[in-house]
Write an enzyme that holds these catalytic residues in place. Structure first.
Site, PDB file in Angstrom:
ATOM      1  N   GLY A  86       0.408   4.767 -17.780  1.00 33.58           N
ATOM      2  CA  GLY A  86       0.630   3.867 -16.559  1.00 33.58           C
ATOM      3  C   GLY A  86       1.313   4.527 -15.317  1.00 33.58           C
TER       4      GLY A  86
ATOM      5  N   ARG B 161     -11.030   9.815 -17.648  1.00 35.44           N
ATOM      6  CA  ARG B 161     -10.968   9.653 -19.072  1.00 35.44           C
ATOM      7  C   ARG B 161     -12.373  10.281 -20.063  1.00 35.44           C
ATOM      8  NH1 ARG B 161      -8.524   3.497 -18.759  1.00 35.44           N
ATOM      9  NH2 ARG B 161      -6.230   4.164 -19.422  1.00 35.44           N
TER      10      ARG B 161
ATOM     11  N   LYS C 290       9.957  -4.921 -14.369  1.00 36.43           N
ATOM     12  CA  LYS C 290      10.258  -5.955 -15.220  1.00 36.43           C
ATOM     13  C   LYS C 290      11.202  -5.631 -16.442  1.00 36.43           C
ATOM     14  CE  LYS C 290       6.975  -9.614 -13.895  1.00 36.43           C
ATOM     15  NZ  LYS C 290       5.896 -10.112 -14.333  1.00 36.43           N
TER      16      LYS C 290
ATOM     17  N   GLY D 212      -0.518   1.120 -22.248  1.00 33.44           N
ATOM     18  CA  GLY D 212       0.010  -0.225 -23.292  1.00 33.44           C
ATOM     19  C   GLY D 212       0.181   0.571 -24.724  1.00 33.44           C
TER      20      GLY D 212
HETATM   21  P1  AMP Z   1       5.990  -1.056 -14.517  1.00 36.23           P
HETATM   22  O1  AMP Z   1       4.552  -1.227 -14.315  1.00 36.23           O
HETATM   23  O2  AMP Z   1       6.710  -2.354 -14.796  1.00 36.23           O
HETATM   24  O3  AMP Z   1       6.228   0.079 -14.894  1.00 36.23           O
HETATM   25  O4  AMP Z   1       6.484  -1.119 -12.866  1.00 36.23           O
HETATM   26  C1  AMP Z   1       6.087  -0.390 -11.897  1.00 36.23           C
HETATM   27  C2  AMP Z   1       6.208  -0.881 -10.568  1.00 36.23           C
HETATM   28  O5  AMP Z   1       7.450  -1.325 -10.274  1.00 36.23           O
HETATM   29  C3  AMP Z   1       5.943   0.023  -9.356  1.00 36.23           C
HETATM   30  O6  AMP Z   1       4.769  -0.508  -8.753  1.00 36.23           O
HETATM   31  C4  AMP Z   1       7.146   0.055  -8.405  1.00 36.23           C
HETATM   32  O7  AMP Z   1       6.652  -0.024  -7.103  1.00 36.23           O
HETATM   33  C5  AMP Z   1       7.715  -1.125  -8.798  1.00 36.23           C
HETATM   34  N1  AMP Z   1       9.121  -1.081  -8.805  1.00 36.23           N
HETATM   35  C6  AMP Z   1       9.944  -0.254  -9.169  1.00 36.23           C
HETATM   36  N2  AMP Z   1      11.263  -0.374  -8.685  1.00 36.23           N
HETATM   37  C7  AMP Z   1      11.278  -1.546  -7.633  1.00 36.23           C
HETATM   38  C8  AMP Z   1      12.135  -2.182  -6.891  1.00 36.23           C
HETATM   39  N3  AMP Z   1      13.364  -1.706  -6.859  1.00 36.23           N
HETATM   40  N4  AMP Z   1      11.677  -3.248  -6.188  1.00 36.23           N
HETATM   41  C9  AMP Z   1      10.366  -3.581  -6.473  1.00 36.23           C
HETATM   42  N5  AMP Z   1       9.364  -2.965  -7.253  1.00 36.23           N
HETATM   43  C10 AMP Z   1       9.842  -1.974  -7.769  1.00 36.23           C
END
Ligand code: AMP
Length: 395
Positions: free
Chosen positions: A352, A37, A202, A375
């Site tokens: 991210g 950064r 999520k 974000g």
């Molecule tokens: P996000 O921060 O919402 O973009 O989510 C990223 C995280 O989602 C990463 O650490 C991944 O390991 C997790 N992730 C992706 N697919 C899966 C899955 N099928 N089961 C559990 N975690 C997951």
């Protein structure tokens, strides 16, 4: 909506207040573990110093609690590293609007730089306080925003400070200009087909993003654990996969809104445990057996997604297709990353985890733009406007 650049302002002998994102990770000994950064801000910093400006750098670091200095979150190590990177002396002030900052700013000569202490040590920063902002603004002749990671916030240094500098130049730095060019301008008039890939843990985090992308994209490809909430909404079996049962209604609404724009996985790579050594099998989507969990998109889905991506002219990607940190469940994410890298689309990777994934897999140089703000890039994909950018001068 191009904004005026710091390069277009005559900064010789002018005091330039530049908001940067020096929110770097530190270890327990206050050593910087990743200085990306700081390095990203160098083009704007050099633009001011090389043309004889007097540079005042302001940033937050971490989430210090309450009022007062907490050495754990001090910007002192950042000032030191910046000095090494610039190969010149970088002053550090132990406050933001107090005696030390005022004295050091007043003593600045042309071509010199001072880093003020963490903005969040003052309660006025996150409160967007006008008085605090007026004090900061009074130190400078020019305001520059080069803190993309904070552009979606309304902190004092982002909004109230430039507001308090009426009549003085208020401009963007190189980093923010590039982020706007890709995330805002490309999305506003994309070359088609325009394909979005959304994954991650999520669906609740990304409902607004998917909703907005369905409005403007030709295809939205879904991966990651969020796919199982969609599967649940369609009556599928998800075993012990990570799901959000209270979000199935929203998922069903998105499916209804999407028509044939939404692509959901057709197969799933499962494990019987959340571990690299688990037993593994590939099953059809919606057919995950009891005791098993989906950990990645399956090979047929990956092939299908790759084909759609290769034909795209614009690609936006946010969120991994599976647990990419745990091979072999990085395969789906890798296939998608490779398809983006092999294609000749304008490709934008949200900050991210997707940025981390594309770097980790070695494809960062093959895409058009990797966003620096998690974000902030998510907020832009949601279609939000940023007050911190809107109020800057037009080019
Ligand atoms: P996000 O921060 O919402 O973009 O989510 C990223 C995280 O989602 C990463 O650490 C991944 O390991 C997790 N992730 C992706 N697919 C899966 C899955 N099928 N089961 C559990 N975690 C997951």
């Amino acid at each position: 909506m191009a904004k005026k650049s710091i390069d277009a302002v005559d900064v010789a002998n002018q005091a330039v207040l530049m908001r940067v994102d020096f929110n770097v990770p530190l270890d327990e000994n206050q050593q910087i573990t990743d200085d990306r950064r700081i390095r990203m801000a160098l083009p704007s910093i050099r633009s001011v110093l090389d043309r004889g400006g007097k540079l005042i750098l302001i940033s937050h670091l971490g989430r210090p609690k309450g009022e007062g200095n907490d050495s754990k979150y001090s910007l002192a190590p950042v000032a030191e590293r910046l000095g090494e990177l610039l190969d010149q002396k970088v002053q550090f002030a132990s406050d933001t609007v107090g005696d030390d900052a005022r004295a050091k700013v007043a003593a600045l000569n042309s071509g010199e730089v001072v880093v003020l202490e963490n903005l969040r040590f003052h309660k006025g920063e996150q409160a967007g306080d006008a008085e605090f902002a007026a004090e900061l603004a009074s130190m400078a002749d020019v305001y520059c925003n080069d803190a993309f990671g904070t552009c979606h916030r309304k902190d004092a240094s982002m909004v109230a400070v430039p507001e308090a500098m009426q009549g003085k130049p208020k401009v963007v730095g190189h980093l923010v200009a590039k982020e706007i060019e890709y995330l805002s301008d490309v999305m506003a008039s994309p070359e088609r087909p325009f394909v979005a890939i959304v994954g991650g843990a999520k669906v609740s985090d990304k409902i607004k993003v998917i909703h907005n992308l369905l409005e403007i994209c030709d295809k939205v490809l879904i991966g990651g654990a969020m796919a199982y909430t969609f599967s649940l909404a369609r009556g599928g079996k998800v075993g012990k996969s990570l799901v959000e049962p209270d979000k199935t209604e929203l998922a069903a609404e998105l499916i209804a809104q999407a028509g044939d724009k939404l692509e959901l996985p057709i197969d799933t790579h499962c494990g019987d445990d959340f571990s690299p050594n688990c037993n593994k099998q590939v099953v059809a989507a919606g057919e995950i057996p009891e005791g098993w969990e989906g950990l990645d998109i399956g090979p047929e889905t990956a092939k299908r997604y790759a084909a759609i991506i290769r034909d795209a002219k614009t690609v936006v990607w946010n969120g991994p297709m599976g647990v990419f940190e745990m091979p072999p469940f990085d395969e789906g994410t890798k296939t998608v990353a490779r398809a983006i890298a092999d294609g000749n689309s304008t490709s934008i990777i949200g900050g991210g985890d997707s940025a981390a994934a594309i770097e980790q897999l070695g494809f960062a140089d093959a895409v058009s733009h990797v966003s620096t703000g998690g974000g902030a890039s998510l907020a832009m994909l949601e279609g939000q406007r940023f007050a911190a950018v809107d109020l800057l001068d037009e080019a």
